[in-house]
Motif scaffolding. Structure first.
Motif, PDB file in Angstrom:
ATOM      1  N   ALA A 167      34.394 -37.627   0.166  1.00  0.00           N
ATOM      2  CA  ALA A 167      35.491 -38.566  -0.090  1.00  0.00           C
ATOM      3  C   ALA A 167      36.436 -37.956  -1.112  1.00  0.00           C
ATOM      4  N   HIS A 168      37.725 -38.217  -0.937  1.00  0.00           N
ATOM      5  CA  HIS A 168      38.760 -37.705  -1.841  1.00  0.00           C
ATOM      6  C   HIS A 168      39.690 -38.855  -2.201  1.00  0.00           C
ATOM      7  N   ILE A 169      39.794 -39.131  -3.491  1.00  0.00           N
ATOM      8  CA  ILE A 169      40.689 -40.165  -3.997  1.00  0.00           C
ATOM      9  C   ILE A 169      41.720 -39.479  -4.884  1.00  0.00           C
ATOM     10  N   ASP A 170      42.986 -39.545  -4.475  1.00  0.00           N
ATOM     11  CA  ASP A 170      44.080 -38.869  -5.168  1.00  0.00           C
ATOM     12  C   ASP A 170      44.926 -39.921  -5.875  1.00  0.00           C
ATOM     13  N   LEU A 171      45.077 -39.788  -7.187  1.00  0.00           N
ATOM     14  CA  LEU A 171      45.677 -40.836  -8.012  1.00  0.00           C
ATOM     15  C   LEU A 171      47.158 -40.561  -8.275  1.00  0.00           C
ATOM     16  N   ALA A 223      38.854 -54.407  -5.100  1.00  0.00           N
ATOM     17  CA  ALA A 223      38.437 -54.084  -6.459  1.00  0.00           C
ATOM     18  C   ALA A 223      39.625 -54.077  -7.416  1.00  0.00           C
ATOM     19  N   VAL A 224      40.732 -53.488  -6.982  1.00  0.00           N
ATOM     20  CA  VAL A 224      41.908 -53.407  -7.835  1.00  0.00           C
ATOM     21  C   VAL A 224      42.520 -54.784  -8.056  1.00  0.00           C
ATOM     22  N   ALA A 225      42.463 -55.646  -7.048  1.00  0.00           N
ATOM     23  CA  ALA A 225      43.044 -56.986  -7.158  1.00  0.00           C
ATOM     24  C   ALA A 225      42.411 -57.805  -8.272  1.00  0.00           C
ATOM     25  N   THR A 270      42.034 -41.381   0.370  1.00  0.00           N
ATOM     26  CA  THR A 270      43.111 -42.306   0.043  1.00  0.00           C
ATOM     27  C   THR A 270      43.962 -41.745  -1.071  1.00  0.00           C
ATOM     28  N   THR A 271      45.194 -42.234  -1.148  1.00  0.00           N
ATOM     29  CA  THR A 271      46.094 -41.969  -2.266  1.00  0.00           C
ATOM     30  C   THR A 271      46.430 -43.298  -2.915  1.00  0.00           C
ATOM     31  N   THR A 272      46.202 -43.412  -4.216  1.00  0.00           N
ATOM     32  CA  THR A 272      46.571 -44.628  -4.927  1.00  0.00           C
ATOM     33  C   THR A 272      48.033 -44.559  -5.338  1.00  0.00           C
ATOM     34  N   GLU A 273      48.657 -45.716  -5.447  1.00  0.00           N
ATOM     35  CA  GLU A 273      50.022 -45.809  -5.972  1.00  0.00           C
ATOM     36  C   GLU A 273      50.100 -46.992  -6.929  1.00  0.00           C
ATOM     37  N   VAL A 274      50.349 -46.692  -8.192  1.00  0.00           N
ATOM     38  CA  VAL A 274      50.522 -47.696  -9.239  1.00  0.00           C
ATOM     39  C   VAL A 274      52.009 -47.800  -9.554  1.00  0.00           C
ATOM     40  N   TYR A 275      52.480 -49.002  -9.915  1.00  0.00           N
ATOM     41  CA  TYR A 275      53.873 -49.181 -10.322  1.00  0.00           C
ATOM     42  C   TYR A 275      53.918 -49.516 -11.814  1.00  0.00           C
ATOM     43  N   PRO A 276      54.033 -48.504 -12.679  1.00  0.00           N
ATOM     44  CA  PRO A 276      53.931 -48.739 -14.115  1.00  0.00           C
ATOM     45  C   PRO A 276      55.132 -49.452 -14.723  1.00  0.00           C
ATOM     46  N   ALA A 289      43.510 -49.934 -13.394  1.00  0.00           N
ATOM     47  CA  ALA A 289      43.655 -50.087 -11.942  1.00  0.00           C
ATOM     48  C   ALA A 289      43.218 -48.823 -11.211  1.00  0.00           C
ATOM     49  N   GLN A 290      43.573 -47.667 -11.754  1.00  0.00           N
ATOM     50  CA  GLN A 290      43.153 -46.406 -11.131  1.00  0.00           C
ATOM     51  C   GLN A 290      41.623 -46.292 -11.125  1.00  0.00           C
ATOM     52  N   VAL A 291      41.004 -46.627 -12.233  1.00  0.00           N
ATOM     53  CA  VAL A 291      39.544 -46.560 -12.309  1.00  0.00           C
ATOM     54  C   VAL A 291      38.914 -47.554 -11.336  1.00  0.00           C
ATOM     55  N   ALA A 292      39.485 -48.735 -11.239  1.00  0.00           N
ATOM     56  CA  ALA A 292      38.956 -49.741 -10.315  1.00  0.00           C
ATOM     57  C   ALA A 292      39.043 -49.273  -8.869  1.00  0.00           C
ATOM     58  N   ALA A 293      40.116 -48.565  -8.532  1.00  0.00           N
ATOM     59  CA  ALA A 293      40.244 -48.038  -7.172  1.00  0.00           C
ATOM     60  C   ALA A 293      39.124 -47.052  -6.878  1.00  0.00           C
ATOM     61  N   ILE A 294      38.849 -46.155  -7.828  1.00  0.00           N
ATOM     62  CA  ILE A 294      37.793 -45.164  -7.618  1.00  0.00           C
ATOM     63  C   ILE A 294      36.440 -45.845  -7.482  1.00  0.00           C
ATOM     64  N   THR A 295      36.117 -46.708  -8.418  1.00  0.00           N
ATOM     65  CA  THR A 295      34.788 -47.332  -8.400  1.00  0.00           C
ATOM     66  C   THR A 295      34.638 -48.270  -7.207  1.00  0.00           C
TER      67      THR A 295
END
Length: 304
Positions: A167-171, A223-225, A270-276, A289-295
């Motif tokens: 698995a690959h999670i790209d932040l 998880a992120v929600a 997956t690729t995460t996208e956060v709107y800071p 949120a990034q950590v929650a996506a991974i876990t």
């Protein structure tokens, strides 16, 4: 939003070396890769294996490249890859990868080999840039004979490691500067026009069109929600001009586009996208949120 006129180049003409040099001359260091990233990575040396897999030629002493590996590497375990800072300006990607390593990675190392590459583009981190000094986007450059040394270094690291990535999670992040700086610069560099300027307000994911793994994406969104808001679709029912695959998720052709998410043949990507820049979040919330996506993704894999 209308097409913006960029300060460099002539509209309708692609940049040459003179324009790229002019662009580079306008960049400056705005924060410290050493103080904000390297110090945190090096502090992990007692708990993880640190591997320097290269250094950027722009300044090899200033920009060493590090990967963090779980100890007791076991080839019978699935291997998880977490990457951040492909675009150096996307802060929570870098800090989220580090925070996951500091707080959660050891727990998951009981079941997985964990490989974290927190900051693929340290020059971009310091100058708060999407491109590298050659005006090349590393996140469109993950292919053989890459024109971006940041991308080529990660490709070599993975080849030398010689294991199949499970698995690959790209932040990543999407920021207001995408519209104020990076899309106008791209339009000027390539002499193209952009029709979509929408920036989703909230977190979303980009899966792989060829291998979407919907349940994996759902688990991360759920998880992120719990820690931040998920981006709603725009008035056309899309996110950044792309049809929704499900709530909070769109899909891209990751390999065809040369994206970091397509650098391996991992089953789960997956690729995460956060709107800071959302008024609903702060820097800490974006990291969480990034950590929650991974876990959330890893918990799903553990449940299979």
């Amino acid at each position: 939003m209308d097409q913006q006129v960029y300060a460099i180049g002539v509209k309708g003409q692609k940049w040459g070396e003179a324009e790229k040099a002019q662009w580079l001359n306008g960049q400056s260091v705005k924060r410290s890769y050493h103080d904000e990233v390297l110090v945190k990575i090096l502090a992990l040396k007692e708990r993880f294996e640190l591997e320097q897999y290269g250094a950027l030629s722009y300044d090899v002493d200033r920009y060493p490249l590090y990967a963090v590996k779980s100890k007791n590497w076991d080839l019978t375990k699935p291997t998880i890859l977490v990457t951040g800072g492909v675009h150096g300006y996307e802060t929570s990607g870098v800090q989220g990868a580090i925070r996951f390593t500091e707080t959660k990675a050891a727990d998951y190392a009981k079941a997985f080999n964990i490989l974290v590459v927190p900051c693929i583009s340290p020059w971009g981190y310091e100058t708060i840039n999407r491109w590298n000094p050659n005006a090349v986007d590393p996140n469109r450059s993950f292919y053989a004979d890459s024109p971006a040394e940041e991308s080529a270094a990660l490709i070599k690291l993975l080849a030398d490691l010689g294991v199949e990535i499970f698995a690959h999670i790209d932040l990543h992040e999407t920021t207001d500067t995408d519209n104020s700086e990076f899309r106008p610069a791209l339009a000027a560099r390539d002499a193209v026009e952009h029709s979509n300027w929408n920036i989703p307000d909230g977190f979303y994911l980009v899966g792989d069109t060829i291998n979407p793994q919907d349940a994996f994406q759902t688990a991360m969104i759920e998880a992120v929600a719990k820690v931040t808001h998920i981006a709603p679709a725009d008035e056309d029912g899309k996110l950044i001009g792309v049809e929704l695959a499900q709530f909070g998720v769109i899909n891209y052709a990751t390999k065809a586009l040369g994206l970091c998410a397509g650098v391996t043949d991992a089953k789960y990507v997956t690729t995460t996208e956060v709107y800071p820049d959302s008024p609903l979040v702060d820097d800490e919330n974006c990291i969480v949120a990034q950590v929650a996506a991974i876990t959330g993704g890893l918990d799903h894999l553990l449940s299979l």
